[in-house]
Design a protein around this motif. Structure first.
Motif, PDB file in Angstrom:
ATOM      1  N   GLY A  46      47.763  26.715  22.240  1.00 56.32           N
ATOM      2  CA  GLY A  46      47.328  28.471  22.396  1.00 56.32           C
ATOM      3  C   GLY A  46      47.715  29.021  23.600  1.00 56.32           C
ATOM      4  O   GLY A  46      47.741  30.374  23.814  1.00 56.32           O
ATOM      5  N   ARG A  47      48.141  28.120  24.924  1.00 52.50           N
ATOM      6  CA  ARG A  47      48.675  28.729  25.900  1.00 52.50           C
ATOM      7  C   ARG A  47      50.312  29.117  25.789  1.00 52.50           C
ATOM      8  O   ARG A  47      51.106  28.724  25.060  1.00 52.50           O
ATOM      9  N   VAL A  48      50.834  30.005  26.662  1.00 49.68           N
ATOM     10  CA  VAL A  48      52.047  30.397  26.567  1.00 49.68           C
ATOM     11  C   VAL A  48      52.828  29.460  27.606  1.00 49.68           C
ATOM     12  O   VAL A  48      52.713  29.021  28.589  1.00 49.68           O
ATOM     13  N   TYR A  49      54.038  28.995  27.126  1.00 48.91           N
ATOM     14  CA  TYR A  49      55.048  28.244  27.647  1.00 48.91           C
ATOM     15  C   TYR A  49      56.473  28.298  27.564  1.00 48.91           C
ATOM     16  O   TYR A  49      56.649  29.025  26.661  1.00 48.91           O
ATOM     17  N   LEU A  50      56.974  28.233  28.719  1.00 48.76           N
ATOM     18  CA  LEU A  50      58.610  28.412  28.814  1.00 48.76           C
ATOM     19  C   LEU A  50      59.195  27.191  28.577  1.00 48.76           C
ATOM     20  O   LEU A  50      59.001  25.876  28.867  1.00 48.76           O
ATOM     21  N   ILE A  51      59.992  27.069  27.192  1.00 51.45           N
ATOM     22  CA  ILE A  51      60.284  25.778  26.705  1.00 51.45           C
ATOM     23  C   ILE A  51      61.942  26.216  26.852  1.00 51.45           C
ATOM     24  O   ILE A  51      62.727  26.985  26.545  1.00 51.45           O
ATOM     25  N   GLU A  52      62.649  24.826  27.327  1.00 45.60           N
ATOM     26  CA  GLU A  52      63.995  24.938  27.195  1.00 45.60           C
ATOM     27  C   GLU A  52      64.326  23.921  26.092  1.00 45.60           C
ATOM     28  O   GLU A  52      64.065  22.761  26.130  1.00 45.60           O
ATOM     29  N   SER A  53      65.042  24.433  25.189  1.00 44.87           N
ATOM     30  CA  SER A  53      65.096  23.561  23.988  1.00 44.87           C
ATOM     31  C   SER A  53      66.844  23.385  23.829  1.00 44.87           C
ATOM     32  O   SER A  53      67.570  24.246  24.538  1.00 44.87           O
ATOM     33  N   VAL A  54      67.263  22.329  23.147  1.00 43.42           N
ATOM     34  CA  VAL A  54      68.504  21.900  23.013  1.00 43.42           C
ATOM     35  C   VAL A  54      69.114  22.831  22.091  1.00 43.42           C
ATOM     36  O   VAL A  54      70.232  23.449  22.347  1.00 43.42           O
ATOM     37  N   SER A  55      68.332  23.582  20.904  1.00 44.01           N
ATOM     38  CA  SER A  55      69.139  24.315  19.915  1.00 44.01           C
ATOM     39  C   SER A  55      69.063  25.621  20.173  1.00 44.01           C
ATOM     40  O   SER A  55      69.895  26.380  20.082  1.00 44.01           O
ATOM     41  N   GLN A  56      68.129  26.088  21.057  1.00 44.61           N
ATOM     42  CA  GLN A  56      67.797  27.559  21.170  1.00 44.61           C
ATOM     43  C   GLN A  56      67.633  28.017  22.508  1.00 44.61           C
ATOM     44  O   GLN A  56      67.446  29.286  22.717  1.00 44.61           O
ATOM     45  N   GLY A  57      68.000  27.089  23.567  1.00 49.61           N
ATOM     46  CA  GLY A  57      67.743  27.799  25.074  1.00 49.61           C
ATOM     47  C   GLY A  57      66.362  27.943  25.282  1.00 49.61           C
ATOM     48  O   GLY A  57      65.375  27.014  24.931  1.00 49.61           O
ATOM     49  N   TYR A  58      66.398  28.967  26.203  1.00 52.97           N
ATOM     50  CA  TYR A  58      64.949  29.167  26.731  1.00 52.97           C
ATOM     51  C   TYR A  58      64.200  30.093  25.753  1.00 52.97           C
ATOM     52  O   TYR A  58      64.542  31.150  25.319  1.00 52.97           O
ATOM     53  N   LEU A  59      62.789  29.779  25.576  1.00 53.41           N
ATOM     54  CA  LEU A  59      61.902  30.353  24.741  1.00 53.41           C
ATOM     55  C   LEU A  59      60.360  30.706  25.445  1.00 53.41           C
ATOM     56  O   LEU A  59      60.080  29.753  26.323  1.00 53.41           O
ATOM     57  N   LEU A  60      60.005  31.760  25.214  1.00 50.15           N
ATOM     58  CA  LEU A  60      58.548  32.120  25.669  1.00 50.15           C
ATOM     59  C   LEU A  60      57.678  32.016  24.294  1.00 50.15           C
ATOM     60  O   LEU A  60      57.846  32.979  23.605  1.00 50.15           O
ATOM     61  N   LYS A  61      56.622  31.145  24.148  1.00 52.69           N
ATOM     62  CA  LYS A  61      56.078  30.956  23.085  1.00 52.69           C
ATOM     63  C   LYS A  61      54.627  30.205  23.366  1.00 52.69           C
ATOM     64  O   LYS A  61      54.558  29.653  24.191  1.00 52.69           O
TER      65      LYS A  61
END
Length: 105
Positions: A46-61
């Motif tokens: 439930g907390r917000v994370y900065l995700i660096e993914s292979v397929s979509q780049g940077y995401l805040l979710k």
């Protein structure tokens, strides 16, 4: 110099937000402070994370456990404009907990 040691010890990073995501909280150009997560078992659901993914780049979710898909995370945006989706754990290059941010007006 102690602040530099704390910075290195906590793996604290400061990013300038460039992705269009979670738009109710951060806007493009805002700075966010993040703490890198090296062990996926330590995720706070439930907390917000900065995700660096292979397929979509940077995401805040916001991350949630995906009970129906054990090898994926359920990713939810605070903005209703972005749909819920499931991200495979293997697609994540880096994951950081968002601690806070500086909003530029």
């Amino acid at each position: 110099v102690p602040s530099l040691i704390l910075y290195i010890h906590l793996s604290l990073k400061l990013f300038t937000r460039v992705v269009r995501d979670l738009s109710t909280r951060y806007k493009s150009g805002d700075a966010i402070a993040c703490l890198m997560v090296k062990d996926f078992t330590l995720i706070q659901w439930g907390r917000v994370y900065l995700i660096e993914s292979v397929s979509q780049g940077y995401l805040l979710k916001r991350l949630y456990e995906a009970d129906e898909y054990p090898h994926k995370f359920k990713c939810i945006s605070d903005s209703p404009e972005f749909p819920v989706f499931y991200l495979p754990r293997t697609d994540i290059k880096r994951l950081s907990l968002v601690l806070g941010g500086v909003v530029f007006e």
